[in-house]
Write a protein that holds these residues in place. Sequence first.
Motif, short mmCIF file in Angstrom:
data_model
loop_
_atom_site.label_atom_id
_atom_site.label_comp_id
_atom_site.label_asym_id
_atom_site.label_seq_id
_atom_site.Cartn_x
_atom_site.Cartn_y
_atom_site.Cartn_z
N ILE A 1 0.79 -1.12 -0.11
CA ILE A 1 -0.04 -0.15 -0.03
C ILE A 1 0.80 1.16 0.06
N GLU A 2 1.98 1.38 0.73
CA GLU A 2 2.73 2.55 0.99
C GLU A 2 3.30 2.67 -0.37
N GLU A 3 3.64 1.49 -1.22
CA GLU A 3 4.52 1.65 -2.37
C GLU A 3 3.41 2.00 -3.60
N GLY A 4 1.93 2.08 -3.30
CA GLY A 4 1.17 2.62 -4.16
C GLY A 4 0.63 1.74 -4.80
N GLU A 5 0.77 0.31 -4.62
CA GLU A 5 0.38 -0.70 -5.40
C GLU A 5 -1.09 -0.90 -5.54
N VAL A 6 -1.79 -0.64 -6.60
CA VAL A 6 -3.12 -0.76 -6.54
C VAL A 6 -3.93 -1.69 -6.39
N SER A 7 -3.34 -2.87 -7.00
CA SER A 7 -3.72 -4.41 -6.79
C SER A 7 -3.87 -4.71 -5.27
N ALA A 8 -2.85 -4.18 -4.50
CA ALA A 8 -2.83 -4.34 -2.97
C ALA A 8 -4.24 -3.65 -2.27
N GLY A 9 -4.22 -2.47 -2.92
CA GLY A 9 -5.56 -1.60 -2.29
C GLY A 9 -6.78 -2.26 -2.84
N ILE A 10 -6.96 -2.80 -3.99
CA ILE A 10 -8.19 -3.20 -4.46
C ILE A 10 -8.47 -4.60 -3.58
N MET A 11 -7.52 -5.48 -3.25
CA MET A 11 -7.68 -6.60 -2.57
C MET A 11 -8.10 -6.13 -1.05
N LEU A 12 -7.27 -5.27 -0.59
CA LEU A 12 -7.90 -4.87 0.87
C LEU A 12 -9.13 -4.42 0.79
N ALA A 13 -9.49 -3.38 -0.18
CA ALA A 13 -10.85 -3.12 -0.30
C ALA A 13 -11.92 -4.20 -0.44
N ALA A 14 -11.59 -4.97 -1.31
CA ALA A 14 -12.69 -6.12 -1.52
C ALA A 14 -12.61 -6.94 -0.33
N ILE A 15 -11.74 -7.20 0.72
CA ILE A 15 -11.94 -8.00 1.80
C ILE A 15 -12.77 -7.16 2.67
N ALA A 16 -12.50 -6.05 2.84
CA ALA A 16 -13.48 -5.00 3.73
C ALA A 16 -14.76 -5.22 3.25
N LEU A 17 -15.09 -5.18 1.88
CA LEU A 17 -16.39 -5.16 1.42
C LEU A 17 -17.39 -6.34 1.95
N ALA A 18 -16.40 -7.40 1.55
CA ALA A 18 -16.93 -8.80 1.68
C ALA A 18 -17.39 -8.89 3.25
N VAL A 19 -16.49 -8.60 4.20
CA VAL A 19 -16.56 -8.67 5.53
C VAL A 19 -17.83 -7.74 5.76
N GLY A 20 -18.13 -6.49 5.26
CA GLY A 20 -19.00 -5.73 5.71
C GLY A 20 -20.53 -6.37 5.22
N VAL A 21 -20.45 -7.07 3.91
CA VAL A 21 -21.65 -7.56 3.47
C VAL A 21 -22.03 -8.85 4.33
N LEU A 22 -21.04 -9.47 4.73
CA LEU A 22 -21.35 -10.64 5.56
C LEU A 22 -22.02 -10.36 6.67
N ASN A 23 -21.12 -9.46 7.39
CA ASN A 23 -21.29 -8.74 8.87
C ASN A 23 -23.04 -8.41 8.62
N ALA A 24 -23.50 -7.54 7.77
CA ALA A 24 -24.72 -6.96 7.65
C ALA A 24 -25.87 -8.23 7.54
N ALA A 25 -25.40 -9.30 6.78
CA ALA A 25 -26.20 -10.23 6.54
C ALA A 25 -26.36 -11.08 7.78
N CYS A 26 -25.52 -11.40 8.60
CA CYS A 26 -25.35 -12.13 9.86
C CYS A 26 -26.15 -11.40 10.92
N MET A 27 -26.43 -10.04 10.76
CA MET A 27 -27.01 -9.46 11.81
C MET A 27 -28.47 -9.57 11.88
N THR A 28 -29.31 -10.33 10.80
CA THR A 28 -30.50 -10.56 11.05
C THR A 28 -30.93 -11.57 12.32
N TYR A 29 -31.95 -11.18 12.76
CA TYR A 29 -32.34 -12.12 13.84
C TYR A 29 -33.96 -12.04 14.10
#
Length: 138
Positions: A110-138
Amino acid sequence: MDQPYALLTGILHFAAYFGLSLVFVIAFKFLYALVTPHDEWKLIREDKNTAAAIGFGGAILGFAIALGGAASNSVSLVDFATWALIALVAQLLAFAIARFGFMPRIVARIEEGEVSAGIMLAAIALAVGVLNAACMTY
């Protein structure tokens, strides 16, 4: 008479949930920046680092998705705040797992500006957010 009262009550509930959501998003921004060893704001503002912007933006969006799930499924402000804290911890853990488990060089990349690393980090965060939201139903 009931309709104006219901409308006013709805607006007040919206304001309370939205205001608390903004507080949580701001808190997340600061806590996420504390957990990451690189300074996202410096990388984004001063260095114009696209990878940092993508990764940080994904983390905020992932948290906002989870926060939306918490708001739509909660039965009270206390319930919402509890699930928002759980979402916050989950997003911070997602970064730790990505950094120490899957991509040990993610910070340097990320510090070196490697866009692919930023995309993967964003994808992981978005995936966790979606799963987190879906699991909050009760």
